[in-house]
Design a protein around this motif. Structure first.
Motif, mmCIF file in Angstrom:
data_model
loop_
_atom_site.group_PDB
_atom_site.id
_atom_site.type_symbol
_atom_site.label_atom_id
_atom_site.label_comp_id
_atom_site.label_asym_id
_atom_site.label_seq_id
_atom_site.Cartn_x
_atom_site.Cartn_y
_atom_site.Cartn_z
ATOM 1 N N MET A 1 35.037 10.554 71.436
ATOM 2 C CA MET A 1 35.640 10.286 70.137
ATOM 3 C C MET A 1 36.685 9.119 70.498
ATOM 4 S SD MET A 1 37.495 13.021 67.518
ATOM 5 C CE MET A 1 36.182 13.881 67.430
ATOM 6 N N ILE A 2 36.830 8.278 69.775
ATOM 7 C CA ILE A 2 37.711 6.981 69.940
ATOM 8 C C ILE A 2 39.113 7.339 70.010
ATOM 9 C CG2 ILE A 2 38.398 4.856 68.875
ATOM 10 C CD1 ILE A 2 35.822 4.525 67.556
ATOM 11 N N TYR A 3 39.530 8.395 69.133
ATOM 12 C CA TYR A 3 41.153 8.584 69.324
ATOM 13 C C TYR A 3 41.377 10.070 69.403
ATOM 14 C CZ TYR A 3 40.904 4.701 66.078
ATOM 15 O OH TYR A 3 40.911 3.380 65.473
ATOM 16 N N HIS A 4 40.525 10.630 70.271
ATOM 17 C CA HIS A 4 40.581 11.894 70.987
ATOM 18 C C HIS A 4 42.006 12.406 71.535
ATOM 19 C CE1 HIS A 4 39.324 15.999 72.307
ATOM 20 N NE2 HIS A 4 39.824 15.756 73.341
ATOM 21 N N GLU A 6 44.856 10.754 70.858
ATOM 22 C CA GLU A 6 45.655 10.634 69.581
ATOM 23 C C GLU A 6 45.813 11.790 68.595
ATOM 24 O OE1 GLU A 6 47.457 7.104 66.699
ATOM 25 O OE2 GLU A 6 45.722 6.770 68.119
ATOM 26 N N ILE A 7 44.579 12.196 68.266
ATOM 27 C CA ILE A 7 44.122 13.077 67.499
ATOM 28 C C ILE A 7 44.917 14.633 67.861
ATOM 29 C CG2 ILE A 7 42.432 14.687 66.496
ATOM 30 C CD1 ILE A 7 40.840 11.856 66.169
ATOM 31 N N THR A 8 44.440 14.686 68.976
ATOM 32 C CA THR A 8 45.069 16.152 69.719
ATOM 33 C C THR A 8 46.529 15.991 69.839
ATOM 34 O OG1 THR A 8 42.904 16.306 71.158
ATOM 35 C CG2 THR A 8 44.854 17.615 71.842
ATOM 36 N N LYS A 9 47.255 14.905 69.930
ATOM 37 C CA LYS A 9 48.513 15.170 70.065
ATOM 38 C C LYS A 9 49.108 15.178 68.613
ATOM 39 C CE LYS A 9 52.448 12.033 71.245
ATOM 40 N NZ LYS A 9 53.064 10.752 71.790
ATOM 41 N N LEU A 10 48.796 14.465 67.579
ATOM 42 C CA LEU A 10 49.223 14.483 66.600
ATOM 43 C C LEU A 10 49.023 15.888 65.659
ATOM 44 C CD1 LEU A 10 47.808 11.241 64.565
ATOM 45 C CD2 LEU A 10 50.195 11.932 65.021
ATOM 46 N N LEU A 11 47.586 16.535 65.988
ATOM 47 C CA LEU A 11 47.626 18.010 65.653
ATOM 48 C C LEU A 11 48.442 18.923 66.163
ATOM 49 C CD1 LEU A 11 43.719 17.964 64.886
ATOM 50 C CD2 LEU A 11 45.635 17.661 63.272
ATOM 51 N N THR A 19 40.394 22.067 63.670
ATOM 52 C CA THR A 19 39.006 22.436 63.576
ATOM 53 C C THR A 19 38.203 21.120 63.342
ATOM 54 O OG1 THR A 19 39.179 22.004 61.141
ATOM 55 C CG2 THR A 19 39.738 24.154 61.892
ATOM 56 N N ALA A 20 36.964 21.314 63.236
ATOM 57 C CA ALA A 20 36.174 20.124 63.454
ATOM 58 C C ALA A 20 36.332 19.269 62.170
ATOM 59 C CB ALA A 20 34.353 20.567 63.472
ATOM 60 N N MET A 21 36.579 19.933 61.063
ATOM 61 C CA MET A 21 36.577 18.851 59.935
ATOM 62 C C MET A 21 37.905 18.174 59.989
ATOM 63 S SD MET A 21 35.422 17.392 57.262
ATOM 64 C CE MET A 21 33.999 18.201 57.248
ATOM 65 N N ARG A 22 39.006 18.937 60.460
ATOM 66 C CA ARG A 22 40.356 18.338 60.657
ATOM 67 C C ARG A 22 40.215 17.044 61.486
ATOM 68 N NH1 ARG A 22 44.026 23.845 60.444
ATOM 69 N NH2 ARG A 22 43.644 24.090 58.216
ATOM 70 N N ILE A 23 39.629 17.367 62.666
ATOM 71 C CA ILE A 23 39.653 16.185 63.554
ATOM 72 C C ILE A 23 38.744 15.256 63.173
ATOM 73 C CG2 ILE A 23 38.516 15.684 65.992
ATOM 74 C CD1 ILE A 23 39.194 18.575 66.642
ATOM 75 N N LEU A 24 37.627 15.279 62.403
ATOM 76 C CA LEU A 24 37.115 14.113 61.771
ATOM 77 C C LEU A 24 37.750 13.401 60.711
ATOM 78 C CD1 LEU A 24 33.354 15.942 61.301
ATOM 79 C CD2 LEU A 24 34.324 13.988 62.881
ATOM 80 N N VAL A 25 38.633 14.204 59.803
ATOM 81 C CA VAL A 25 39.275 13.488 58.806
ATOM 82 C C VAL A 25 40.361 12.659 59.338
ATOM 83 C CG1 VAL A 25 40.816 13.920 56.837
ATOM 84 C CG2 VAL A 25 38.588 15.321 56.864
ATOM 85 N N LEU A 26 41.065 13.173 60.314
ATOM 86 C CA LEU A 26 42.216 12.462 60.825
ATOM 87 C C LEU A 26 41.593 11.437 61.693
ATOM 88 C CD1 LEU A 26 45.037 12.253 61.553
ATOM 89 C CD2 LEU A 26 44.701 13.903 63.531
#
Length: 141
Positions: A1-4, A6-11, A19-26
């Motif tokens: 995942m390109i932003y893995h 950054e996504i983890t940090k933001l969440l 959740t899978a959907m929240r990760i995809l939407v973000l």
């Protein structure tokens, strides 16, 4: 995942359960340069239920990860908040630009709006929508 990372940090920072959907939407939000509507999310994630996407947006908004934009088109749009936005109060107070040619709404983060105080009124939000032709469409015209 390109932003893995950054996504983890933001969440994690916003205390949003991953959740899978929240990760995809973000991830989709991070890939955009403009505001996103629920219909755009539905088109992108056609295999998902509308309710799931709506709840994801509402969670992101409640946790100050995205802010809501009313650009006058009748379709609510959402964009990522600035990092200093708090759950108690969104602090990303800036104008938005709506291009009347390409129909894209963009945050103008580099312009801050003054805090407006009105005598005998309680102001909760200030919204300014600037309408015209965006930089990209202006080059084509």
């Amino acid at each position: 995942m390109i932003y893995h990372n950054e996504i983890t940090k933001l969440l994690n920072t916003k205390k949003i359960k991953k959740t899978a959907m929240r990760i995809l939407v973000l991830q989709f939000f991070l890939e955009q340069n403009s505001a996103i509507s629920l219909p755009q999310l539905e088109h992108k994630f056609y295999y998902s239920e509308r309710t799931t996407l709506y709840r994801t947006l509402k969670t992101f908004e409640t946790k100050a990860l995205v802010h809501k934009i009313n650009d006058g088109t009748g379709v609510t749009k959402y964009a990522l908040c600035e990092s200093n936005c708090k759950i108690e109060k969104h602090t990303d107070i800036h104008p938005h630009f709506y291009c009347e040619k390409c129909k894209i709404t963009t945050c103008i983060n580099y312009v801050s709006l003054p805090k407006i105080q009105l005598k005998n009124f309680k102001v909760f939000t200030t919204e300014i929508i600037i309408k015209g032709i965006c930089e990209v469409c202006n080059k084509v015209a």
